[in-house]
Scaffold this motif. Sequence first.
Motif, PDB file in Angstrom:
ATOM      1  N   ALA A  44       0.844  -1.196   0.000  1.00 50.57           N
ATOM      2  CA  ALA A  44       0.000   0.000   0.000  1.00 50.57           C
ATOM      3  C   ALA A  44       0.874   1.240   0.000  1.00 50.57           C
ATOM      4  CB  ALA A  44      -0.910  -0.003   1.222  1.00 50.57           C
ATOM      5  N   PRO A  45       0.508   2.289  -0.763  1.00 49.60           N
ATOM      6  CA  PRO A  45       1.321   3.505  -0.841  1.00 49.60           C
ATOM      7  C   PRO A  45       1.636   4.113   0.514  1.00 49.60           C
ATOM      8  CG  PRO A  45      -0.391   3.526  -2.492  1.00 49.60           C
ATOM      9  CD  PRO A  45      -0.654   2.342  -1.629  1.00 49.60           C
ATOM     10  N   ALA A  46       0.725   3.984   1.482  1.00 50.77           N
ATOM     11  CA  ALA A  46       0.931   4.607   2.793  1.00 50.77           C
ATOM     12  C   ALA A  46       2.146   4.041   3.509  1.00 50.77           C
ATOM     13  CB  ALA A  46      -0.306   4.417   3.655  1.00 50.77           C
ATOM     14  N   ARG A  47       2.621   2.877   3.093  1.00 56.98           N
ATOM     15  CA  ARG A  47       3.750   2.257   3.770  1.00 56.98           C
ATOM     16  C   ARG A  47       5.086   2.712   3.207  1.00 56.98           C
ATOM     17  NH1 ARG A  47       2.982  -4.030   4.722  1.00 56.98           N
ATOM     18  NH2 ARG A  47       4.815  -3.555   5.962  1.00 56.98           N
ATOM     19  N   PHE A  48       5.064   3.582   2.220  1.00 55.88           N
ATOM     20  CA  PHE A  48       6.299   4.068   1.621  1.00 55.88           C
ATOM     21  C   PHE A  48       6.731   5.387   2.255  1.00 55.88           C
ATOM     22  CE2 PHE A  48       5.040   0.995  -1.410  1.00 55.88           C
ATOM     23  CZ  PHE A  48       6.222   0.516  -1.947  1.00 55.88           C
ATOM     24  N   ALA A  49       7.973   5.506   2.553  1.00 52.42           N
ATOM     25  CA  ALA A  49       8.512   6.743   3.108  1.00 52.42           C
ATOM     26  C   ALA A  49       9.388   7.426   2.066  1.00 52.42           C
ATOM     27  CB  ALA A  49       9.347   6.438   4.358  1.00 52.42           C
ATOM     28  N   LEU A  50       9.531   8.716   2.210  1.00 52.09           N
ATOM     29  CA  LEU A  50      10.369   9.486   1.303  1.00 52.09           C
ATOM     30  C   LEU A  50      11.834   9.134   1.531  1.00 52.09           C
ATOM     31  CD1 LEU A  50      10.015  11.719  -0.793  1.00 52.09           C
ATOM     32  CD2 LEU A  50      10.398  13.366   1.008  1.00 52.09           C
ATOM     33  N   THR A  51      12.623   9.106   0.469  1.00 50.59           N
ATOM     34  CA  THR A  51      14.043   8.816   0.597  1.00 50.59           C
ATOM     35  C   THR A  51      14.786  10.084   0.989  1.00 50.59           C
ATOM     36  OG1 THR A  51      14.490   9.338  -1.708  1.00 50.59           O
ATOM     37  CG2 THR A  51      13.811   7.095  -1.222  1.00 50.59           C
ATOM     38  N   ASN A  52      16.097  10.040   0.872  1.00 51.26           N
ATOM     39  CA  ASN A  52      16.888  11.195   1.287  1.00 51.26           C
ATOM     40  C   ASN A  52      16.728  12.386   0.357  1.00 51.26           C
ATOM     41  OD1 ASN A  52      18.219  10.269  -0.930  1.00 51.26           O
ATOM     42  ND2 ASN A  52      20.232  10.090   0.025  1.00 51.26           N
ATOM     43  N   GLY A  53      15.769  12.322  -0.578  1.00 51.24           N
ATOM     44  CA  GLY A  53      15.511  13.470  -1.437  1.00 51.24           C
ATOM     45  C   GLY A  53      14.715  14.554  -0.746  1.00 51.24           C
ATOM     46  N   THR A  70       4.546  22.207  -4.311  1.00 55.88           N
ATOM     47  CA  THR A  70       3.327  21.385  -4.275  1.00 55.88           C
ATOM     48  C   THR A  70       3.618  20.014  -3.674  1.00 55.88           C
ATOM     49  OG1 THR A  70       2.476  22.496  -6.246  1.00 55.88           O
ATOM     50  CG2 THR A  70       1.467  20.398  -5.664  1.00 55.88           C
ATOM     51  N   SER A  71       4.714  19.396  -4.076  1.00 54.86           N
ATOM     52  CA  SER A  71       5.089  18.087  -3.546  1.00 54.86           C
ATOM     53  C   SER A  71       5.370  18.163  -2.055  1.00 54.86           C
ATOM     54  CB  SER A  71       6.321  17.546  -4.281  1.00 54.86           C
ATOM     55  OG  SER A  71       6.017  17.251  -5.619  1.00 54.86           O
ATOM     56  N   LEU A  72       6.065  19.212  -1.650  1.00 55.37           N
ATOM     57  CA  LEU A  72       6.396  19.371  -0.233  1.00 55.37           C
ATOM     58  C   LEU A  72       5.125  19.567   0.594  1.00 55.37           C
ATOM     59  CD1 LEU A  72       8.800  19.480   1.688  1.00 55.37           C
ATOM     60  CD2 LEU A  72       8.897  21.957   1.334  1.00 55.37           C
ATOM     61  N   GLY A  73       4.194  20.353   0.067  1.00 60.06           N
ATOM     62  CA  GLY A  73       2.921  20.537   0.747  1.00 60.06           C
ATOM     63  C   GLY A  73       2.172  19.224   0.897  1.00 60.06           C
ATOM     64  N   ALA A  74       2.205  18.389  -0.152  1.00 52.03           N
ATOM     65  CA  ALA A  74       1.522  17.092  -0.113  1.00 52.03           C
ATOM     66  C   ALA A  74       2.131  16.173   0.929  1.00 52.03           C
ATOM     67  CB  ALA A  74       1.571  16.444  -1.494  1.00 52.03           C
ATOM     68  N   GLY A  79       1.482  13.445   5.854  1.00 55.58           N
ATOM     69  CA  GLY A  79       2.285  12.869   6.926  1.00 55.58           C
ATOM     70  C   GLY A  79       3.084  11.676   6.460  1.00 55.58           C
ATOM     71  N   GLN A  80       3.473  11.674   5.184  1.00 53.93           N
ATOM     72  CA  GLN A  80       4.286  10.605   4.617  1.00 53.93           C
ATOM     73  C   GLN A  80       5.638  11.183   4.216  1.00 53.93           C
ATOM     74  OE1 GLN A  80       0.948   9.364   1.786  1.00 53.93           O
ATOM     75  NE2 GLN A  80       2.004   7.433   2.115  1.00 53.93           N
ATOM     76  N   GLY A  81       6.680  10.743   4.921  1.00 55.76           N
ATOM     77  CA  GLY A  81       8.007  11.282   4.666  1.00 55.76           C
ATOM     78  C   GLY A  81       8.362  12.404   5.609  1.00 55.76           C
ATOM     79  N   ALA A  82       7.388  12.923   6.336  1.00 59.32           N
ATOM     80  CA  ALA A  82       7.583  13.973   7.345  1.00 59.32           C
ATOM     81  C   ALA A  82       6.372  13.947   8.266  1.00 59.32           C
ATOM     82  CB  ALA A  82       7.734  15.346   6.687  1.00 59.32           C
ATOM     83  N   ALA A  83       6.528  14.513   9.453  1.00 66.96           N
ATOM     84  CA  ALA A  83       5.409  14.560  10.385  1.00 66.96           C
ATOM     85  C   ALA A  83       4.268  15.384   9.791  1.00 66.96           C
ATOM     86  CB  ALA A  83       5.857  15.182  11.710  1.00 66.96           C
ATOM     87  N   GLN A  84       3.041  14.925   9.973  1.00 63.40           N
ATOM     88  CA  GLN A  84       1.895  15.650   9.427  1.00 63.40           C
ATOM     89  C   GLN A  84       1.807  17.042  10.042  1.00 63.40           C
ATOM     90  OE1 GLN A  84      -2.249  14.257  10.187  1.00 63.40           O
ATOM     91  NE2 GLN A  84      -2.382  14.102   7.962  1.00 63.40           N
ATOM     92  N   ASP A  85       1.693  18.041   9.190  1.00 64.54           N
ATOM     93  CA  ASP A  85       1.658  19.431   9.643  1.00 64.54           C
ATOM     94  C   ASP A  85       0.863  20.234   8.618  1.00 64.54           C
ATOM     95  OD1 ASP A  85       2.136  22.100  10.319  1.00 64.54           O
ATOM     96  OD2 ASP A  85       4.202  21.718  10.942  1.00 64.54           O
ATOM     97  N   PHE A  86      -0.435  20.440   8.877  1.00 67.70           N
ATOM     98  CA  PHE A  86      -1.292  21.114   7.907  1.00 67.70           C
ATOM     99  C   PHE A  86      -0.925  22.584   7.728  1.00 67.70           C
ATOM    100  CE2 PHE A  86      -4.257  17.549   8.917  1.00 67.70           C
ATOM    101  CZ  PHE A  86      -4.351  17.051   7.637  1.00 67.70           C
ATOM    102  N   ALA A  87      -0.443  23.222   8.789  1.00 65.82           N
ATOM    103  CA  ALA A  87      -0.038  24.628   8.667  1.00 65.82           C
ATOM    104  C   ALA A  87       1.130  24.754   7.690  1.00 65.82           C
ATOM    105  CB  ALA A  87       0.336  25.190  10.033  1.00 65.82           C
ATOM    106  N   GLU A  88       2.078  23.823   7.791  1.00 63.46           N
ATOM    107  CA  GLU A  88       3.229  23.831   6.880  1.00 63.46           C
ATOM    108  C   GLU A  88       2.780  23.466   5.462  1.00 63.46           C
ATOM    109  OE1 GLU A  88       7.426  24.488   6.437  1.00 63.46           O
ATOM    110  OE2 GLU A  88       5.957  24.944   8.004  1.00 63.46           O
ATOM    111  N   ALA A  89       1.864  22.506   5.358  1.00 68.76           N
ATOM    112  CA  ALA A  89       1.330  22.128   4.044  1.00 68.76           C
ATOM    113  C   ALA A  89       0.646  23.315   3.390  1.00 68.76           C
ATOM    114  CB  ALA A  89       0.343  20.970   4.203  1.00 68.76           C
TER     115      ALA A  89
END
Length: 298
Positions: A44-53, A70-74, A79-89
């Motif tokens: 499932a996509p939710a189990r994938f984490a962002l790499t060192n990119g 846009t990608s960073l906001g997503a 909350g995939q690859g970084a802690a969920q933060d809607f204000a930052e998104a």
Amino acid sequence: MKQCPRLFWQCLALVAVCLVVRDPADPSATGSAPAKPPTVTNQAPARFALTNGFKQLQLRAKQGEAEAQTSLGAIYARGQGAAQDFAEALKWFRKAAEKGDAAAQVSLGACYANGQGVSQDYAEAVAWFRKAAEQGDAQGQYQLATRYANGQGVALDYMEAHKWANIAIAHAKPADCLTLNGISRSANGRLALINGLTLENGESGLVKTPVGQIRIKCIRIRDDHAQIVVEGEGQTRTLPLLSASRTAFRFQDAAKLRGSLERMMSSGQIAEAQRRASVFLTDKEGGEPSTEDPPPKP
């Protein structure tokens, strides 16, 4: 001899500190090659984490690149690859949306509609959905149709809702329903997970979408995006990591909404809504408007 246990624990602590500060990416630190990272599998996509990119993505976003913003906001929103933060998104979606990025405009509108990172404001949500919709973004068009159907941020208007649902359906194409769900590394290089299919550089495969199947080929994979070629197209497409504004659009959802509206509309209202959709599509794509050929039903 009584000091031996104390000396033993002091030495052990020193070894632990050395292990912590040692750079695991440096082969010389262990005297052997670094361990191979796990490869991508069809999970499932939710189990994938962002790499060192992630750091490179942040840098590109700070430099003003709309696609990276846009990608960073997503990433922050999911909350995939970084802690969920809607204000930052919200911050990054806004930066890209103000540059005219349709994907960011839809995402920003969704934040306002759901009250994520900002007070709920349907009127503001509609304003951003409309900007994306008028650029031809199917998700923006579907979202705008939904707001007209429910009277959220705009006056209740079934004909306008039907019009935008028609337009969204007319724009639904398999190539626009692709999501880059994850990127990882293997012994041969990077791997990309696209709509549940894992591909390497130069590899082709048949991908399923809500609108149909298409064959794609991976041309280039980076830490935060992949470049692909769709069979039958001459141009290269770039898929940002986890940016799902277009792929979040469900062809079935728009068709279901249109069907629900038609049960509450007269034949004359349906015909008028179809005419409005035809005029919009003609204005955007060129040609003569036609009231006889509305967007086809699925």
